[in-house]
Design a protein around this motif. Sequence first.
Motif, PDB file in Angstrom:
ATOM      1  N   GLY A 185      38.053  22.086  32.140  1.00 38.41           N
ATOM      2  CA  GLY A 185      39.011  21.516  33.080  1.00 38.41           C
ATOM      3  C   GLY A 185      39.005  19.993  33.046  1.00 38.41           C
ATOM      4  N   LYS A 230      45.530  18.747  34.098  1.00 43.40           N
ATOM      5  CA  LYS A 230      45.314  20.018  34.799  1.00 43.40           C
ATOM      6  C   LYS A 230      45.851  19.881  36.218  1.00 43.40           C
ATOM      7  CE  LYS A 230      42.450  20.808  31.256  1.00 43.40           C
ATOM      8  NZ  LYS A 230      42.883  21.478  30.023  1.00 43.40           N
ATOM      9  N   ARG A 301      49.258  20.061  27.611  1.00 45.81           N
ATOM     10  CA  ARG A 301      48.523  19.363  26.554  1.00 45.81           C
ATOM     11  C   ARG A 301      49.516  18.761  25.572  1.00 45.81           C
ATOM     12  NH1 ARG A 301      42.762  22.120  25.614  1.00 45.81           N
ATOM     13  NH2 ARG A 301      42.916  23.959  26.942  1.00 45.81           N
ATOM     14  N   SER A 374      40.714  20.208  24.085  1.00 50.88           N
ATOM     15  CA  SER A 374      40.664  18.906  24.747  1.00 50.88           C
ATOM     16  C   SER A 374      39.209  18.626  25.099  1.00 50.88           C
ATOM     17  CB  SER A 374      41.529  18.916  26.000  1.00 50.88           C
ATOM     18  OG  SER A 374      42.840  19.306  25.668  1.00 50.88           O
TER      19      SER A 374
END
Length: 436
Positions: A185, A230, A301, A374
């Motif tokens: 996250g 997020k 993303r 990520s």
Amino acid sequence: MKPLSEHVSALLPRLQQWRRDFHHYAESGWLEFRTATLVAEELHRLGYQLKLGRDVIDADARMGLPDDATLRQQEARALQQGALPQWISHFSGGFCGIVATLETGRPGPVMGFRVDMDALDLNESQAADHLPQREGFASCNPGMMHACAHDGHTTIGLGLATVLMAMKEQLSGTIKLIFQPAEEGVRGAKAMVTRGVVDDVERFTAIHIGTGVPAGELVCGSDSFLATTKLDVHFTGVGAHAGGRPEEGRNALLAAAQATLALHGLTQHSGGVARVNVGVLQAGTGRNVVADCALLKIETRGVTNKVNDEVYQQALRVIAGAAAMYGVEQQVSLMGAARSCTPTQPWVDFIHQQADALGIFSSVVDRKAQAAGSEDATCMMERVIARGGQASYVIFGCALAAGHHNAKFDFDERVMPDAITLLATLALNQTQFGGA
Ligand SMILES: O=C(O)C[C@H](NC(=O)Cc1c[nH]c2ccccc12)C(=O)O
């Protein structure tokens, strides 16, 4: 003097014990209470100077923190599961970060190594053919599973701490070992960076196991990070009798469902890879009630910061539009963020050269075009680079039982000693680094 390889061989049984213990007691982001106390105890026992909790985590820069009730409940759970009471107060309230420092007393740069400690929000497979299940170390915490190898990363951090302390007479400068919470996250790194944890680090290395890189292969300067944002969205509607007065309701469930389908259509971008995922959709309370509440957990993303920012802005429009369609309110909360980042080539070159000389990897490459994830280690890398330092992200390829974030994920533990060997070598040989 014992060579590095002997120090590492002597560690093998403990590496497996540590890894399997962390795996069994998997703890999701900001809830790594048990893990952090055991890591602190071991580093303290080894003789490291420790900075813990609020000294390494900026309270206000924490993203995606669980609510107070969850934090309290999970701390109690950790204590029941063997968290060490003498350390827990440092981490209480969601401050599970540790920085261990070894001052060698000899001149030299500050080297930083970063590992992460958190598990994923996922139920581990109970299938008999899943090795952690078969060998009795599958997660005992529902909804929490080490399915991205952070149990291995934490173990590598402890193994590295052990060998570096044993060989400290051969080191110069300062070693900083950073144990980060909440990488999943992309929530934890920023709070450590804001607290200044990497401000003095001149040579920074973050690591990951697996990620689809084949066993024996080493990626010295991974640069395929997707920028990501997020967000949680709460839709609030109006409940009503689903048979008698449905028209009086404002359906939050339908707004969330509509938004979900539209969000997954937002992945076209000429700038390159763009992604959206709605990982959680919760809505409604009862069968015969028009749903008055819904929650979406969403991520966007992009291959560059720009692509991600544009997809994110488009996602906000979709969410607002879906809410308007059904006349419900929507509230967006930012839960995490990370940017893309490129390692510094001189440090990548040094890692490459040291790995070649070690001869324990079957293939050593600078970078790899691959399915990307990520990383909030990029936040640390960015800070180090901005201050004139060197930074890279190293991936240790290894065999996986199933893909990352899958309920049957498991990795071949033999990668851990190789990772420790390389990282310890970087520290032992840092005087050979020619510089930028
Ligand atoms: O965005 C996150 O929550 C971080 C999380 N990070 C990882 O999974 C680590 C990672 C980085 N690069 C890769 C490539 C493949 C698998 C995993 C990774 C991810 O991408 O979902």
